[in-house]
Design an enzyme around this catalytic site. Structure first.
Site, PDB file in Angstrom:
ATOM      1  N   GLU A  53       0.865  -1.183   0.000  1.00  0.00           N
ATOM      2  CA  GLU A  53       0.000   0.000   0.000  1.00  0.00           C
ATOM      3  C   GLU A  53       0.897   1.226   0.000  1.00  0.00           C
ATOM      4  O   GLU A  53       1.718   1.402   0.894  1.00  0.00           O
ATOM      5  CB  GLU A  53      -0.936  -0.043   1.203  1.00  0.00           C
ATOM      6  CG  GLU A  53      -1.953  -1.177   1.093  1.00  0.00           C
ATOM      7  CD  GLU A  53      -2.644  -1.200  -0.263  1.00  0.00           C
ATOM      8  OE1 GLU A  53      -3.244  -0.179  -0.648  1.00  0.00           O
ATOM      9  OE2 GLU A  53      -2.575  -2.232  -0.955  1.00  0.00           O
ATOM     10  N   CYS A  68      -1.450   9.572   3.612  1.00  0.00           N
ATOM     11  CA  CYS A  68      -1.492   9.129   2.218  1.00  0.00           C
ATOM     12  C   CYS A  68      -2.764   9.639   1.558  1.00  0.00           C
ATOM     13  O   CYS A  68      -2.831   9.796   0.354  1.00  0.00           O
ATOM     14  CB  CYS A  68      -1.406   7.618   2.151  1.00  0.00           C
ATOM     15  SG  CYS A  68      -2.643   6.825   3.166  1.00  0.00           S
TER      16      CYS A  68
HETATM   17  P1  NAP Z   1       8.829   4.498   3.571  1.00  0.00           P
HETATM   18  O1  NAP Z   1       9.974   5.408   3.649  1.00  0.00           O
HETATM   19  O2  NAP Z   1       8.574   3.764   2.312  1.00  0.00           O
HETATM   20  O3  NAP Z   1       9.014   3.456   4.774  1.00  0.00           O
HETATM   21  C1  NAP Z   1       8.020   2.499   5.067  1.00  0.00           C
HETATM   22  C2  NAP Z   1       8.655   1.329   5.767  1.00  0.00           C
HETATM   23  O4  NAP Z   1       9.521   0.645   4.861  1.00  0.00           O
HETATM   24  C3  NAP Z   1       9.521   1.717   6.969  1.00  0.00           C
HETATM   25  O5  NAP Z   1       9.327   0.765   7.979  1.00  0.00           O
HETATM   26  C4  NAP Z   1      10.918   1.645   6.382  1.00  0.00           C
HETATM   27  O6  NAP Z   1      11.903   1.417   7.348  1.00  0.00           O
HETATM   28  C5  NAP Z   1      10.772   0.452   5.473  1.00  0.00           C
HETATM   29  N1  NAP Z   1      11.827   0.308   4.459  1.00  0.00           N
HETATM   30  C6  NAP Z   1      12.633   1.261   3.930  1.00  0.00           C
HETATM   31  N2  NAP Z   1      13.456   0.715   3.009  1.00  0.00           N
HETATM   32  C7  NAP Z   1      13.171  -0.614   2.950  1.00  0.00           C
HETATM   33  C8  NAP Z   1      13.671  -1.713   2.205  1.00  0.00           C
HETATM   34  N3  NAP Z   1      14.644  -1.589   1.311  1.00  0.00           N
HETATM   35  N4  NAP Z   1      13.123  -2.934   2.405  1.00  0.00           N
HETATM   36  C9  NAP Z   1      12.136  -3.094   3.295  1.00  0.00           C
HETATM   37  N5  NAP Z   1      11.625  -2.096   4.040  1.00  0.00           N
HETATM   38  C10 NAP Z   1      12.129  -0.866   3.873  1.00  0.00           C
HETATM   39  O7  NAP Z   1       7.473   5.265   3.917  1.00  0.00           O
HETATM   40  P2  NAP Z   1       7.201   6.213   5.164  1.00  0.00           P
HETATM   41  O8  NAP Z   1       7.969   7.466   4.990  1.00  0.00           O
HETATM   42  O9  NAP Z   1       7.368   5.457   6.439  1.00  0.00           O
HETATM   43  O10 NAP Z   1       5.647   6.494   5.014  1.00  0.00           O
HETATM   44  C11 NAP Z   1       5.120   7.455   4.170  1.00  0.00           C
HETATM   45  C12 NAP Z   1       4.604   6.826   2.893  1.00  0.00           C
HETATM   46  O11 NAP Z   1       3.632   5.843   3.195  1.00  0.00           O
HETATM   47  C13 NAP Z   1       3.893   7.823   1.996  1.00  0.00           C
HETATM   48  O12 NAP Z   1       4.270   7.584   0.662  1.00  0.00           O
HETATM   49  C14 NAP Z   1       2.421   7.505   2.220  1.00  0.00           C
HETATM   50  O13 NAP Z   1       1.575   7.876   1.163  1.00  0.00           O
HETATM   51  C15 NAP Z   1       2.469   6.030   2.392  1.00  0.00           C
HETATM   52  N6  NAP Z   1       1.282   5.524   3.075  1.00  0.00           N
HETATM   53  C16 NAP Z   1       0.365   4.796   2.356  1.00  0.00           C
HETATM   54  C17 NAP Z   1      -0.789   4.326   2.963  1.00  0.00           C
HETATM   55  C18 NAP Z   1      -1.799   3.526   2.201  1.00  0.00           C
HETATM   56  O14 NAP Z   1      -2.667   2.942   2.826  1.00  0.00           O
HETATM   57  N7  NAP Z   1      -1.736   3.478   0.881  1.00  0.00           N
HETATM   58  C19 NAP Z   1      -0.993   4.587   4.314  1.00  0.00           C
HETATM   59  C20 NAP Z   1      -0.038   5.317   5.023  1.00  0.00           C
HETATM   60  C21 NAP Z   1       1.099   5.772   4.397  1.00  0.00           C
HETATM   61  P3  NAP Z   1      12.828   2.628   7.886  1.00  0.00           P
HETATM   62  O15 NAP Z   1      11.919   3.497   8.647  1.00  0.00           O
HETATM   63  O16 NAP Z   1      13.839   1.922   8.716  1.00  0.00           O
HETATM   64  O17 NAP Z   1      13.414   3.298   6.672  1.00  0.00           O
END
Ligand code: NAP
Ligand code: MG
Length: 517
Positions: free
Chosen positions: A289, A323
């Site tokens: 997501e 999001c």
């Molecule tokens: P993110 O930077 O993609 O991080 C999400 C998770 O992925 C974190 O736990 C992060 O860990 C981990 N991660 C990073 N690199 C990875 C890798 N190579 N392999 C596996 N996991 C990895 O996103 P965010 O900044 O936390 O959240 C914001 C984003 O989430 C926005 O784009 C928002 O739109 C989206 N979002 C979507 C929804 C939906 O339902 N569609 C809901 C909420 C948020 P680290 O923290 O250690 O880097």
């Protein structure tokens, strides 16, 4: 006695009630008293100390540590998957759905009792104001209650068409080890929702929380333990996404990855999960997501004041770090000036400050978000937009004023790329045809809406606005579990619906069993 089937959404706290206000202030104080706490990893029921730590800070006061957690190495991540796999094979997969659901109901009960303490943690760790924090906790309670009941419906033999001379049944079985990777922005609700959906369906979990939101996750793990969760069911492995995340995703014993976060990381996980590792005997499943570039259309028949109010609510709640946040306001020409003027007037009234004082907005999550958002504001202006209000930072923490940029064109960067901050782009369109085109003209498809008094346009939007969550004549944020199952189209994700009736099926496989008489 609680009825098994009657599900109701958790009611939000009314902070105008002095009793609730006092209780929340007490919770803030209690959380401040926990600031020097540390949580180790949890693997197979064993607390494992690590050499390195992750330090979680208060974005509104970055010198303030909110707590620390252990930081897993690749070896420990590998161990966590192996332990989760053994626990799955030896015990958890054979439990009934009803038994598993009870852990969720018990956890919901405990969370409700300690609601303000969890919300207050998010005030400090993620800079949520009281209302936003309270809504996050309420949503977590909803996920627990909703998925518990959904599991009870999916437990045992499911109906199939009778056939003479045979007994036929269909059963939903769990998959195995599920790696859960949540974002920091709904650090309790989304983290808990994905975790308990995986566990209630009979899978075991390795949870890697977001590195900017590990304390609230650690507290939730404590709650699961208090609710009696057996060892090895949910394993807690904080660590760097790039390092530990890749190890977990690529592991041959990982059966599925449930991820919510950015498009970039989601697509990377998709690619890695598609590669078959040595010894792997299944095709990995993923739920990914991802982000949004959510639009709200205001047509010429709308009430300009109401439209502006709904746009502002959707744009700046939790500093625009949702999001579902309204980041594009698409206005038909005749109302454009009036709507923009009202939006600016309302935006100027939003207070910014430390979220413990319950302002309109707190800080953005960290330094890199703080810098990224400022550069997008600059792109907006460089591309020809007009900065109507905001755009500045505020001393003391990662504060950015709520920002409105008008005169944005549909192809500008701030109209195409997710900013994930308090920046609203106003786009003028000449007619409704163009509005539909602009609305659908991004790679995303998460939330969106239309404010209109024209019945035929509302009908067109229902069909033609290509998003997973469409809102007509209201703000485009605030989906409720069970009421508005949530998840987006196109680059916003894999089309799953968290908090919906089909969600748990994504964590299971169906087995058909025939016995000839
Ligand atoms: P993110 O930077 O993609 O991080 C999400 C998770 O992925 C974190 O736990 C992060 O860990 C981990 N991660 C990073 N690199 C990875 C890798 N190579 N392999 C596996 N996991 C990895 O996103 P965010 O900044 O936390 O959240 C914001 C984003 O989430 C926005 O784009 C928002 O739109 C989206 N979002 C979507 C929804 C939906 O339902 N569609 C809901 C909420 C948020 P680290 O923290 O250690 O880097
Ligand atoms: Mg933090």
């Amino acid at each position: 006695m609680m009825s098994i089937m009657n599900y109701k959404n958790e009611v939000f706290t009314d902070f105008n009630d002095p009793k609730n206000k006092k209780a929340f202030e007490d919770a803030l104080k209690k959380v401040r008293g926990d600031f020097n706490k540390h949580w180790d990893l949890l693997i197979g029921g064993e607390r494992i100390a690590t050499e390195k730590k992750i330090t979680s800070i208060d974005p509104a006061n970055p010198d303030q540590v909110v707590g620390t957690v252990g930081k897993a190495t690749r070896e420990l991540a590998d161990k966590a998957v192996n332990v989760a796999y053994d626990t799955f094979m030896n015990s958890w997969r054979w439990t009934t759905g009803e038994e598993r659901a009870r852990y969720l109901l018990k956890t919901a009960h405990l969370l409700r009792e300690r609601k303000h303490e969890f919300s207050a943690t998010m005030v400090y760790e993620e800079s949520k104001n009281w209302r936003e924090a309270d809504a996050d906790t309420a949503e977590a309670i909803d996920f627990l209650e909703f998925y518990a009941r959904e599991m009870m419906k999916l437990d045992g033999a499911q109906p199939v068409v009778p056939y003479p001379g045979e007994e036929n049944n269909l059963y939903y079985e769990p998959l195995g080890v599920i790696v859960v990777i949540p974002p920091w922005n709904f650090p309790l609700a989304i983290m808990a929702g994905m975790t308990v959906a995986a566990m209630v369906t009979g899978n075991t979990v390795v949870l890697k929380p977001a590195s900017t939101a590990p304390v609230i996750a650690a507290k939730f793990i404590d709650l699961l333990i208090e609710a009696g969760m057996p060892d090895g069911i949910v394993n807690f492995v904080p660590g760097s996404g790039g390092e530990v995340g890749d190890t977990l995703v690529a592991h041959p014993k990982t059966r599925m990855i449930a991820f919510t976060g950015s498009k970039e990381v989601g697509l990377h996980i998709q690619e890695l999960a598609a590669k078959t590792s040595e010894g792997q005997i299944w095709i990995k499943r993923t739920i990914l997501e991802m982000g949004g570039k959510d639009g709200l259309v205001v047509d010429g028949t709308a009430d300009a004041d109401y439209a502006a109010e709904q746009a502002v609510l959707g744009a700046f709640g939790f500093q625009g770090q949702k999001c579902s946040a309204c980041s594009r306001l698409i206005i038909e020409e005749p109302l454009y000036d009036a709507v923009v003027a009202k939006v600016v007037e309302l935006t100027k009234k939003i207070t910014v400050g430390h979220p413990s004082d319950n302002p309109g907005m707190g800080a953005v999550i960290d330094k890199s978000a703080f810098e990224k958002i400022q550069s997008y504001i600059q792109f907006g202006v460089d591309d020809g937009g007009k900065l109507e209000t905001g755009g500045k930072t505020v001393e003391g923490g990662y504060f950015i004023e709520p920002t409105v940029i008008s005169g944005v064109k549909a192809n500008h960067r701030i109209a195409q790329e997710e900013i994930f901050g308090p920046v609203l782009a106003c786009i003028k369109v000449k007619d409704f045809e163009e509005a539909v085109e602009v609305f659908n003209g991004t790679e995303f498809g998460l939330t969106g809406g239309l404010i209109s008094n024209d019945r035929s346009r509302l009908e067109r939007a229902r069909k033609e606005f290509h998003v997973g969550n469409l809102y007509l004549n209201r703000k485009i944020t605030g989906a409720l579990v069970g009421v508005q199952p949530f998840g987006g189209f196109n680059m916003s994700g894999t089309d799953s619906k968290a908090g919906g009736r089909d969600y748990l099926l994504l964590f299971m496989q169906a087995k058909s069993v025939t016995e000839r008489w």
